[in-house]
Design a protein around this motif. Structure first.
Motif, PDB file in Angstrom:
ATOM      1  N   THR A 139      -3.160  -4.381  -3.962  1.00 20.98           N
ATOM      2  CA  THR A 139      -2.037  -4.695  -2.761  1.00 20.98           C
ATOM      3  C   THR A 139      -1.448  -3.301  -2.412  1.00 20.98           C
ATOM      4  O   THR A 139      -1.218  -2.864  -1.365  1.00 20.98           O
ATOM      5  CB  THR A 139      -0.999  -5.715  -3.139  1.00 20.98           C
ATOM      6  OG1 THR A 139      -1.435  -6.988  -3.557  1.00 20.98           O
ATOM      7  CG2 THR A 139       0.126  -5.641  -2.327  1.00 20.98           C
ATOM      8  N   ASN A 140      -1.239  -2.511  -3.426  1.00 23.71           N
ATOM      9  CA  ASN A 140      -0.604  -1.211  -3.077  1.00 23.71           C
ATOM     10  C   ASN A 140      -1.697  -0.093  -2.496  1.00 23.71           C
ATOM     11  O   ASN A 140      -1.319   0.528  -1.592  1.00 23.71           O
ATOM     12  CB  ASN A 140      -0.506  -0.506  -4.553  1.00 23.71           C
ATOM     13  CG  ASN A 140       1.046  -1.186  -5.068  1.00 23.71           C
ATOM     14  OD1 ASN A 140       1.830  -1.717  -4.481  1.00 23.71           O
ATOM     15  ND2 ASN A 140       1.213  -1.079  -6.368  1.00 23.71           N
ATOM     16  N   LEU A 141      -3.148  -0.335  -2.768  1.00 20.78           N
ATOM     17  CA  LEU A 141      -4.000   0.408  -1.996  1.00 20.78           C
ATOM     18  C   LEU A 141      -3.944  -0.004  -0.547  1.00 20.78           C
ATOM     19  O   LEU A 141      -4.397   1.017   0.414  1.00 20.78           O
ATOM     20  CB  LEU A 141      -5.164   0.264  -2.546  1.00 20.78           C
ATOM     21  CG  LEU A 141      -5.631   0.811  -4.105  1.00 20.78           C
ATOM     22  CD1 LEU A 141      -7.024   0.454  -4.512  1.00 20.78           C
ATOM     23  CD2 LEU A 141      -5.318   2.439  -3.899  1.00 20.78           C
ATOM     24  N   ILE A 142      -3.970  -1.369  -0.289  1.00 22.97           N
ATOM     25  CA  ILE A 142      -3.985  -1.713   1.002  1.00 22.97           C
ATOM     26  C   ILE A 142      -2.783  -1.014   1.735  1.00 22.97           C
ATOM     27  O   ILE A 142      -3.056  -0.824   2.831  1.00 22.97           O
ATOM     28  CB  ILE A 142      -4.049  -3.276   0.948  1.00 22.97           C
ATOM     29  CG1 ILE A 142      -5.481  -3.726   0.492  1.00 22.97           C
ATOM     30  CG2 ILE A 142      -3.844  -3.692   2.531  1.00 22.97           C
ATOM     31  CD1 ILE A 142      -5.256  -5.289   0.328  1.00 22.97           C
ATOM     32  N   ALA A 143      -1.657  -1.272   1.198  1.00 25.03           N
ATOM     33  CA  ALA A 143      -0.281  -0.839   1.864  1.00 25.03           C
ATOM     34  C   ALA A 143      -0.577   0.910   1.909  1.00 25.03           C
ATOM     35  O   ALA A 143       0.048   1.441   3.191  1.00 25.03           O
ATOM     36  CB  ALA A 143       0.719  -1.009   0.735  1.00 25.03           C
ATOM     37  N   GLU A 144      -1.051   1.565   1.324  1.00 26.80           N
ATOM     38  CA  GLU A 144      -1.429   2.970   1.531  1.00 26.80           C
ATOM     39  C   GLU A 144      -2.404   3.388   2.596  1.00 26.80           C
ATOM     40  O   GLU A 144      -2.225   4.144   3.359  1.00 26.80           O
ATOM     41  CB  GLU A 144      -1.819   3.760   0.458  1.00 26.80           C
ATOM     42  CG  GLU A 144      -0.943   3.701  -1.043  1.00 26.80           C
ATOM     43  CD  GLU A 144       0.111   4.624  -0.645  1.00 26.80           C
ATOM     44  OE1 GLU A 144       0.059   5.833  -0.275  1.00 26.80           O
ATOM     45  OE2 GLU A 144       1.339   3.960  -0.670  1.00 26.80           O
ATOM     46  N   VAL A 145      -3.309   2.392   2.841  1.00 26.29           N
ATOM     47  CA  VAL A 145      -4.267   2.555   3.961  1.00 26.29           C
ATOM     48  C   VAL A 145      -3.371   2.097   5.289  1.00 26.29           C
ATOM     49  O   VAL A 145      -3.499   3.072   6.138  1.00 26.29           O
ATOM     50  CB  VAL A 145      -5.490   1.426   3.939  1.00 26.29           C
ATOM     51  CG1 VAL A 145      -6.285   1.449   4.988  1.00 26.29           C
ATOM     52  CG2 VAL A 145      -6.464   2.006   2.875  1.00 26.29           C
ATOM     53  N   ASN A 146      -2.611   1.140   5.093  1.00 21.30           N
ATOM     54  CA  ASN A 146      -1.843   0.732   6.267  1.00 21.30           C
ATOM     55  C   ASN A 146      -0.643   1.762   6.811  1.00 21.30           C
ATOM     56  O   ASN A 146      -0.289   2.001   7.981  1.00 21.30           O
ATOM     57  CB  ASN A 146      -1.128  -0.431   5.897  1.00 21.30           C
ATOM     58  CG  ASN A 146      -2.014  -1.763   6.299  1.00 21.30           C
ATOM     59  OD1 ASN A 146      -3.010  -1.510   6.527  1.00 21.30           O
ATOM     60  ND2 ASN A 146      -1.506  -2.879   5.459  1.00 21.30           N
ATOM     61  N   ARG A 147      -0.228   2.668   5.747  1.00 24.44           N
ATOM     62  CA  ARG A 147       0.697   3.663   5.899  1.00 24.44           C
ATOM     63  C   ARG A 147       0.075   4.842   6.549  1.00 24.44           C
ATOM     64  O   ARG A 147       0.611   5.865   6.942  1.00 24.44           O
ATOM     65  CB  ARG A 147       1.646   4.037   4.789  1.00 24.44           C
ATOM     66  CG  ARG A 147       2.560   2.822   4.440  1.00 24.44           C
ATOM     67  CD  ARG A 147       3.365   3.409   2.932  1.00 24.44           C
ATOM     68  NE  ARG A 147       4.020   2.443   2.635  1.00 24.44           N
ATOM     69  CZ  ARG A 147       3.858   1.656   1.364  1.00 24.44           C
ATOM     70  NH1 ARG A 147       2.857   1.932   0.742  1.00 24.44           N
ATOM     71  NH2 ARG A 147       4.420   0.589   1.148  1.00 24.44           N
ATOM     72  N   GLY A 148      -1.474   4.938   6.358  1.00 22.20           N
ATOM     73  CA  GLY A 148      -2.127   6.211   6.705  1.00 22.20           C
ATOM     74  C   GLY A 148      -2.231   7.117   5.708  1.00 22.20           C
ATOM     75  O   GLY A 148      -2.703   8.457   6.191  1.00 22.20           O
ATOM     76  N   ARG A 149      -1.679   6.909   4.453  1.00 20.53           N
ATOM     77  CA  ARG A 149      -1.993   7.878   3.509  1.00 20.53           C
ATOM     78  C   ARG A 149      -3.454   7.747   2.837  1.00 20.53           C
ATOM     79  O   ARG A 149      -3.398   8.715   1.910  1.00 20.53           O
ATOM     80  CB  ARG A 149      -0.760   7.627   2.311  1.00 20.53           C
ATOM     81  CG  ARG A 149       0.468   7.789   3.119  1.00 20.53           C
ATOM     82  CD  ARG A 149       1.752   7.167   2.090  1.00 20.53           C
ATOM     83  NE  ARG A 149       3.023   7.347   2.552  1.00 20.53           N
ATOM     84  CZ  ARG A 149       4.134   6.663   2.020  1.00 20.53           C
ATOM     85  NH1 ARG A 149       3.766   6.113   0.627  1.00 20.53           N
ATOM     86  NH2 ARG A 149       5.157   6.853   2.717  1.00 20.53           N
ATOM     87  N   LEU A 150      -3.971   6.592   2.876  1.00 24.18           N
ATOM     88  CA  LEU A 150      -5.498   6.736   2.354  1.00 24.18           C
ATOM     89  C   LEU A 150      -6.522   6.183   3.223  1.00 24.18           C
ATOM     90  O   LEU A 150      -6.214   5.201   4.323  1.00 24.18           O
ATOM     91  CB  LEU A 150      -5.058   5.517   1.319  1.00 24.18           C
ATOM     92  CG  LEU A 150      -6.378   5.419   0.110  1.00 24.18           C
ATOM     93  CD1 LEU A 150      -6.857   6.810  -0.542  1.00 24.18           C
ATOM     94  CD2 LEU A 150      -5.974   4.099  -0.523  1.00 24.18           C
ATOM     95  N   SER A 151      -7.637   6.714   3.118  1.00 23.78           N
ATOM     96  CA  SER A 151      -8.601   6.141   4.095  1.00 23.78           C
ATOM     97  C   SER A 151      -9.385   5.124   3.760  1.00 23.78           C
ATOM     98  O   SER A 151      -9.045   4.807   2.684  1.00 23.78           O
ATOM     99  CB  SER A 151      -9.748   7.338   4.407  1.00 23.78           C
ATOM    100  OG  SER A 151     -10.501   7.406   3.202  1.00 23.78           O
ATOM    101  N   TYR A 152      -9.804   4.194   4.517  1.00 21.72           N
ATOM    102  CA  TYR A 152     -10.571   2.964   4.048  1.00 21.72           C
ATOM    103  C   TYR A 152     -11.558   3.216   3.068  1.00 21.72           C
ATOM    104  O   TYR A 152     -11.680   2.537   2.332  1.00 21.72           O
ATOM    105  CB  TYR A 152     -11.069   2.223   5.578  1.00 21.72           C
ATOM    106  CG  TYR A 152     -11.270   0.824   4.834  1.00 21.72           C
ATOM    107  CD1 TYR A 152     -10.766  -0.238   4.907  1.00 21.72           C
ATOM    108  CD2 TYR A 152     -12.852   0.754   5.172  1.00 21.72           C
ATOM    109  CE1 TYR A 152     -10.992  -1.605   4.497  1.00 21.72           C
ATOM    110  CE2 TYR A 152     -13.242  -0.869   4.619  1.00 21.72           C
ATOM    111  CZ  TYR A 152     -12.662  -1.716   4.517  1.00 21.72           C
ATOM    112  OH  TYR A 152     -12.988  -2.995   4.262  1.00 21.72           O
ATOM    113  N   PRO A 153     -12.449   4.116   3.390  1.00 23.11           N
ATOM    114  CA  PRO A 153     -13.377   4.417   2.326  1.00 23.11           C
ATOM    115  C   PRO A 153     -12.896   4.944   1.061  1.00 23.11           C
ATOM    116  O   PRO A 153     -13.469   4.318  -0.165  1.00 23.11           O
ATOM    117  CB  PRO A 153     -14.326   5.681   3.113  1.00 23.11           C
ATOM    118  CG  PRO A 153     -14.058   5.285   4.389  1.00 23.11           C
ATOM    119  CD  PRO A 153     -12.651   4.988   4.428  1.00 23.11           C
ATOM    120  N   ALA A 154     -11.914   5.642   1.183  1.00 26.07           N
ATOM    121  CA  ALA A 154     -11.240   6.027  -0.178  1.00 26.07           C
ATOM    122  C   ALA A 154     -10.817   4.773  -0.989  1.00 26.07           C
ATOM    123  O   ALA A 154     -10.704   4.722  -2.093  1.00 26.07           O
ATOM    124  CB  ALA A 154     -10.138   6.746  -0.004  1.00 26.07           C
TER     125      ALA A 154
END
Length: 168
Positions: A139-154
């Motif tokens: 859940t936290n990783l998905i939130a990071e993607v949604n915030r633009g802090r993490l790329s989808y491949p990462a």
């Protein structure tokens, strides 16, 4: 409409009261069409009163369970001062919330959605499991993607190695 219980008089659920009123207004041949909905509403109303008796009219802190192995906690809402939240969770972590003006409105929402069984300690117990920790990590990783802090491949790379990243 209201029902007298052990120590206090609590109003019936609005949905139940509305169906009872409708039943009184209908012609007798149509009342049986209402019976299935009324039976469900009657069961919810019983659960509502039992829970209100249990918490003595103050549902803040109640943990409830649905028949689908999902749980909810009633608490003050941290993001909307003066309001109250139903925080839903299951064995894999938090999955939804809903905010209302009063704790009783939250309890009413939960009872009408099927959260009718008292589940004291469920959050503490479930949050200790590996499934919970992994679910919250995801859940936290998905939130990071949604915030633009993490790329989808990462994110996908970290999800693949997720179990090694969480502390069990």
């Amino acid at each position: 409409m209201q029902t007298q219980h052990a120590s206090k008089v609590y109003p019936d659920l609005a949905h139940y009261s509305a169906l009872c009123e409708l039943g009184r207004e209908l012609e007798p041949e149509y009342v049986e069409l209402l019976e299935e909905s009324l039976a469900s509403a009657r069961a919810q109303n019983r659960a509502w009163h039992l829970l209100l008796d249990t918490c003595q009219g103050d549902p803040v802190g109640l943990e409830l369970k649905s028949r689908h192995e999902q749980y909810a906690l009633i608490l003050p809402d941290a993001s909307e001062s003066g309001r109250f939240r139903a925080q839903m969770f299951d064995a894999k972590g938090f999955f939804a919330h809903s905010t209302r003006d009063t704790a009783l409105e939250v309890l009413e929402l939960l009872v009408t959605e099927g959260y009718t069984e008292l589940a004291t300690g469920a959050l503490e117990q479930l949050s200790q499991s590996t499934d919970w920790k992994l679910g919250m990590f995801q859940t936290n990783l998905i939130a990071e993607v949604n915030r633009g802090r993490l790329s989808y491949p990462a994110m996908l790379k970290r999800l693949a190695g997720g179990e090694s990243e969480i502390s069990v």
